[in-house]
Design an enzyme around this catalytic site. Structure first.
Site, short mmCIF file in Angstrom:
data_model
loop_
_atom_site.label_atom_id
_atom_site.label_comp_id
_atom_site.label_asym_id
_atom_site.label_seq_id
_atom_site.Cartn_x
_atom_site.Cartn_y
_atom_site.Cartn_z
N GLY A 182 0.81 -1.21 0.00
CA GLY A 182 0.00 0.00 0.00
C GLY A 182 0.84 1.26 0.00
O GLY A 182 2.05 1.24 0.22
N ARG A 245 -0.09 -5.15 -4.67
CA ARG A 245 -0.01 -6.22 -3.67
C ARG A 245 0.12 -7.56 -4.40
O ARG A 245 -0.36 -7.72 -5.52
CB ARG A 245 -1.26 -6.22 -2.79
CG ARG A 245 -1.42 -4.96 -1.96
CD ARG A 245 -2.56 -5.10 -0.96
NE ARG A 245 -2.79 -3.87 -0.21
CZ ARG A 245 -2.10 -3.53 0.88
NH1 ARG A 245 -1.14 -4.32 1.33
NH2 ARG A 245 -2.37 -2.41 1.51
N VAL A 300 2.48 2.63 7.10
CA VAL A 300 1.92 3.81 7.73
C VAL A 300 1.38 3.47 9.12
O VAL A 300 1.29 4.34 10.00
CB VAL A 300 0.81 4.41 6.83
CG1 VAL A 300 -0.43 3.56 6.86
CG2 VAL A 300 0.51 5.86 7.20
N ASP A 301 1.06 2.18 9.36
CA ASP A 301 0.54 1.76 10.67
C ASP A 301 1.59 1.77 11.76
O ASP A 301 1.26 1.66 12.94
CB ASP A 301 -0.04 0.34 10.58
CG ASP A 301 -1.26 0.26 9.69
OD1 ASP A 301 -1.74 1.32 9.25
OD2 ASP A 301 -1.74 -0.85 9.44
N MET A 344 -6.23 4.43 10.10
CA MET A 344 -5.56 3.19 9.72
C MET A 344 -4.95 2.53 10.94
O MET A 344 -4.57 3.18 11.91
CB MET A 344 -4.49 3.47 8.66
CG MET A 344 -5.06 4.03 7.37
SD MET A 344 -3.84 4.13 6.05
CE MET A 344 -3.71 2.41 5.59
N TYR A 455 -7.56 7.01 2.92
CA TYR A 455 -6.73 7.18 1.73
C TYR A 455 -6.19 8.59 1.59
O TYR A 455 -5.16 8.80 0.95
CB TYR A 455 -7.53 6.75 0.50
CG TYR A 455 -7.89 5.28 0.55
CD1 TYR A 455 -6.91 4.31 0.35
CD2 TYR A 455 -9.17 4.86 0.87
CE1 TYR A 455 -7.21 2.96 0.44
CE2 TYR A 455 -9.48 3.51 0.96
CZ TYR A 455 -8.49 2.57 0.75
OH TYR A 455 -8.78 1.23 0.85
#
Length: 546
Positions: A182, A245, A300-301, A344, A455
């Site tokens: 992602g 992905r 990003v998590d 997220m 997003y």
């Protein structure tokens, strides 16, 4: 002066002492001499040569004194070999302390030629005293200890940075960069800085971009990269190379690497991507190829293990503030207003936690690591009802992976990366709140607004902090690759960039520690519930009593 030697070394009182040296060669003023030495001491970065009673001093990186040493020895205290690469040194450490082994291409490729780093001859700067790193430069993983513990366990990682010797000549390098998974703020910055670093610091001119993730190795024509092309990429969100992905086919990827004669592969991606990179690295070793495989962790998590944080995380926390602010404005502008913001965080609630702490407008933060329930004493609905009575409005931030056990499903579906598709906790929670109000309140206005900025948060360019971080991350990766390290991930540990074996990172997850002070601050700042049912003894749970 250039010094070479092949001594046996041991560590004593923080200094490295090289004893029983028969001879050493020096180069000074274009003349070579071979002289007898009594001792050679390395004190930090300072070198002292005692030659027939005459003492000569020098520092690493000075124009009149540069040194290179190769040495191997055994770890004196337990008989195990402490093997480092380029420079190897025995490090006497207690048995409960561990140096995390770093792979080097010389482990599977014999008779490697080494070169003096091109950085020595840089037109733009002169390396200073502390510029060059050696095998004894380490980063400790655990910096918070109990001083009453006589033997705290400790793990050390090799510090990231330039080495005096490299295993590639500039014209030999054929580098490739690929982005997978992602989107994340900063991906373009990392690409740009790898290109700039290879091109300007190491004079590497053959750099390719692999399009569309792993599948791009065997389905797309590589994109030639140069500083002029990537110059403004850091100002854009997403990835200019494209991503996807899935698409991981080891045999096809290895065939492409061999066909294109690539020897440095920079793989940017999350935990699934890093697991794929481990397979590429292992196959490279099995085939005995002089190919460097480097992982640059991206999520990003912020759930990548070992490292302090992953790039893009701070940008995501910043971007989340706009959504939380809008939810707060909507909520307080109407009677009994509730704002729900989904952020997220599939397995880890770091964005939700830090966005909550930095916003100061959030009443309740829900994360995957802490189960919650809706009805009954101590539940979410009771808390929302109380907050509406006291303040007239309520804002809830929920991570996307929270409360998945509450959502009914007819089937389990996975995405192309093998991740279980999550139920939309934001929509589910909003509907439950509306149903609850209608069921329990006969009169009175009620408004519940749901905002999903997912997003928008991940597609923005990196902020100043993340851009700076991406630059250091990319350059750390380059220095390690040129020195011959492979199968590693570059990243900061306790604020210092270091090299960590890919397998260690791939097998480790960074979740929110619900016993930490950070989570305690979230609960105390929000004054939110623990979500422990009244029929359970809270104190027994905290004490670990069954």
């Amino acid at each position: 002066m250039f010094v070479t030697a092949s001594p046996t070394m041991h560590v004593a009182a923080g200094n490295l002492c090289c004893s029983s040296i028969a001879a050493v060669s020096f180069c000074s003023n274009s003349r070579q001499k071979k002289v007898e030495l009594n001792k050679l001491w390395l004190d930090g970065k300072r070198v002292v040569l005692r030659c027939h009673g005459e003492e000569k001093n020098g520092f690493i990186g000075n124009s009149d004194f540069q040194y290179g040493l190769k040495y191997r020895a055994e770890q004196a205290n337990n008989g195990t070999t402490a093997t480092s690469h380029g420079n190897s040194v025995p490090i006497s450490v207690p048995s409960e302390q561990t140096i995390c082994r770093l792979f080097h291409v010389q482990d599977h490729v014999q008779d490697l030629r080494t070169y003096v780093s091109p950085l020595v001859h840089s037109r733009f700067f002169h390396p200073n005293v502390n510029f060059w790193l050696t095998e004894t430069d380490m980063v400790a993983q655990n910096i918070v200890v109990d001083i009453n513990d006589p033997s705290p366990s400790q793990t050390y990682f090799h510090r990231a940075g330039p080495r005096y010797q490299v295993i590639f000549a500039p014209g030999e390098v054929r580098a490739a960069i690929v982005t997978c998974g992602g989107l994340c703020p900063g991906m373009n910055t990392v690409i740009r800085e790898i290109v700039y670093g290879l091109w300007h610091q190491y004079d590497v001119k053959d750099i390719k971009g692999i399009k569309s993730g792993y599948r791009g190795f065997y389905t797309e024509k590589p994109m030639p990269l140069c500083p002029e092309l990537v110059d403004n990429w850091h100002k854009q969100g997403g990835t200019c190379l494209g991503t996807s992905r899935g698409g991981f086919d080891l045999d096809k990827i290895m065939d492409a690497i061999e066909k294109q004669r690539l020897n440095q592969i920079y793989i940017i991606g999350g935990d699934g991507t890093i697991r794929g990179a481990v397979k590429v690295f292992e196959e490279v070793r099995r085939r005995g190829m002089k190919v460097i495989v480097v992982g640059i962790p991206k999520t990003v998590d912020n759930d990548v293990g070992i490292i302090d944080r992953s790039f893009g995380f701070q940008t995501a926390v910043d971007a989340a503030q706009a959504a939380i602010g809008a939810a707060h404005t909507e909520a307080e502008s109407t009677p009994n207003g509730v704002g729900v913001v989904k952020l997220m965080g599939r397995y880890a609630g770091h964005i939700a936690v830090h966005a909550t702490l930095s916003s100061r407008n959030v009443d309740c933060c829900l994360i995957p690591e802490v189960p919650f329930f809706m009805d009954g004493p101590g539940g979410l609905l009771e808390f929302v009802n109380q907050r509406l009575k006291e303040h007239g409005h309520c804002v809830i931030v929920v991570a996307e992976g929270a409360g998945q056990d509450l959502i009914e499903r007819t089937e389990l579906v996975k995405d192309a990366s093998g991740n279980l598709l999550l139920g939309d906790i934001g929509v589910w929670l909003t509907n439950k709140l509306k149903q609850w109000w209608k069921r329990t309140h006969e009169a009175g206005a009620f408004s519940c607004k749901y905002i999903d900025p997912t997003y928008m948060i991940r597609a923005v360019p990196s902020n100043a902090t993340d851009t700076s971080y991406c630059t250091l991350l990319a350059h750390s990766a380059i220095h390690g690759a040129m020195a011959g390290y492979t199968g590693f991930v570059a990243g900061p540990v306790n604020g210092n960039f270091c090299y960590i074996p890919m397998g260690v990172v791939a097998d480790t997850q960074h979740l929110v520690d619900v016993n930490s002070h950070t989570w305690a601050w979230v609960k105390s700042v929000n004054n939110q519930p623990d979500f422990i049912r009244e029929d359970v003894d809270k104190y027994a749970i905290k004490a670990g009593v069954p």
